[in-house]
Design a protein around this motif. Structure first.
Motif, PDB file in Angstrom:
ATOM      1  N   ARG A  56       0.837  -1.209   0.000  1.00  0.00           N
ATOM      2  CA  ARG A  56       0.000   0.000   0.000  1.00  0.00           C
ATOM      3  C   ARG A  56       0.871   1.258   0.000  1.00  0.00           C
ATOM      4  O   ARG A  56       0.580   2.224  -0.697  1.00  0.00           O
ATOM      5  N   ILE A  57       1.935   1.246   0.776  1.00  0.00           N
ATOM      6  CA  ILE A  57       2.854   2.391   0.810  1.00  0.00           C
ATOM      7  C   ILE A  57       3.464   2.598  -0.571  1.00  0.00           C
ATOM      8  O   ILE A  57       3.540   3.729  -1.069  1.00  0.00           O
ATOM      9  N   ARG A  58       3.872   1.510  -1.203  1.00  0.00           N
ATOM     10  CA  ARG A  58       4.443   1.615  -2.539  1.00  0.00           C
ATOM     11  C   ARG A  58       3.429   2.211  -3.513  1.00  0.00           C
ATOM     12  O   ARG A  58       3.754   3.091  -4.311  1.00  0.00           O
ATOM     13  N   GLN A  59       2.166   1.755  -3.430  1.00  0.00           N
ATOM     14  CA  GLN A  59       1.117   2.260  -4.317  1.00  0.00           C
ATOM     15  C   GLN A  59       0.855   3.751  -4.092  1.00  0.00           C
ATOM     16  O   GLN A  59       0.670   4.501  -5.053  1.00  0.00           O
ATOM     17  N   ALA A  72      -4.668   6.953  -4.075  1.00  0.00           N
ATOM     18  CA  ALA A  72      -4.609   8.106  -3.172  1.00  0.00           C
ATOM     19  C   ALA A  72      -4.899   7.613  -1.752  1.00  0.00           C
ATOM     20  O   ALA A  72      -5.752   6.742  -1.559  1.00  0.00           O
ATOM     21  N   PRO A  73      -4.199   8.150  -0.769  1.00  0.00           N
ATOM     22  CA  PRO A  73      -4.469   7.733   0.611  1.00  0.00           C
ATOM     23  C   PRO A  73      -5.849   8.198   1.050  1.00  0.00           C
ATOM     24  O   PRO A  73      -6.375   9.198   0.558  1.00  0.00           O
ATOM     25  N   LEU A  74      -6.440   7.465   1.963  1.00  0.00           N
ATOM     26  CA  LEU A  74      -7.738   7.814   2.518  1.00  0.00           C
ATOM     27  C   LEU A  74      -7.558   8.648   3.774  1.00  0.00           C
ATOM     28  O   LEU A  74      -6.570   8.496   4.502  1.00  0.00           O
ATOM     29  N   ASP A  75      -8.525   9.505   4.047  1.00  0.00           N
ATOM     30  CA  ASP A  75      -8.509  10.301   5.266  1.00  0.00           C
ATOM     31  C   ASP A  75      -8.752   9.381   6.464  1.00  0.00           C
ATOM     32  O   ASP A  75      -9.733   8.619   6.485  1.00  0.00           O
ATOM     33  N   GLY A  76      -7.882   9.423   7.436  1.00  0.00           N
ATOM     34  CA  GLY A  76      -7.975   8.540   8.605  1.00  0.00           C
ATOM     35  C   GLY A  76      -9.270   8.695   9.375  1.00  0.00           C
ATOM     36  O   GLY A  76      -9.839   7.714   9.850  1.00  0.00           O
ATOM     37  N   GLU A  77      -9.752   9.930   9.515  1.00  0.00           N
ATOM     38  CA  GLU A  77     -11.006  10.145  10.247  1.00  0.00           C
ATOM     39  C   GLU A  77     -12.180   9.517   9.512  1.00  0.00           C
ATOM     40  O   GLU A  77     -13.075   8.950  10.134  1.00  0.00           O
ATOM     41  N   GLN A  78     -12.188   9.602   8.181  1.00  0.00           N
ATOM     42  CA  GLN A  78     -13.261   8.989   7.407  1.00  0.00           C
ATOM     43  C   GLN A  78     -13.226   7.472   7.538  1.00  0.00           C
ATOM     44  O   GLN A  78     -14.262   6.822   7.670  1.00  0.00           O
TER      45      GLN A  78
END
Length: 92
Positions: A61-64, A71-77
């Motif tokens: 996932r980090i590589r992607q 795109a990374p997701l918002d942690g709160e969401q």
């Protein structure tokens, strides 16, 4: 190595030598699958195989993310979605 022993009343730190740790690891490898499951439950569900699998997934996932594939997701969401899912599952 320092580890802890859980009892019903308290957690006590203990020291394990490398040879003792190796002995314990070998004994665990010799357990029957149901005994390993029982031990896993007693230890709080940790399974090193799953730990390695999750580490591999996290690295991918980090590589992607770094490559721009995703795109990374918002942690709160994510936390909000997980909380809602947990509530739904609890109601089943």
């Amino acid at each position: 190595m320092v580890t802890t022993v859980r009892s019903s009343e308290r957690v006590e730190p203990i020291l394990l030598s490398r040879s003792r740790l190796t002995e314990i690891q070998k004994a665990i490898e010799e357990l029957a699958p149901e005994e390993k499951e029982e031990l896993r439950d007693w230890l709080g569900g940790y399974d090193p195989v799953y730990g390695r699998e999750w580490a591999a997934i996290a690295q991918e996932r980090i590589r992607q993310i770094e490559s721009g594939e995703v795109a990374p997701l918002d942690g709160e969401q994510v936390a909000k979605g997980m909380h809602q899912l947990a509530k739904q599952l609890a109601q089943q």
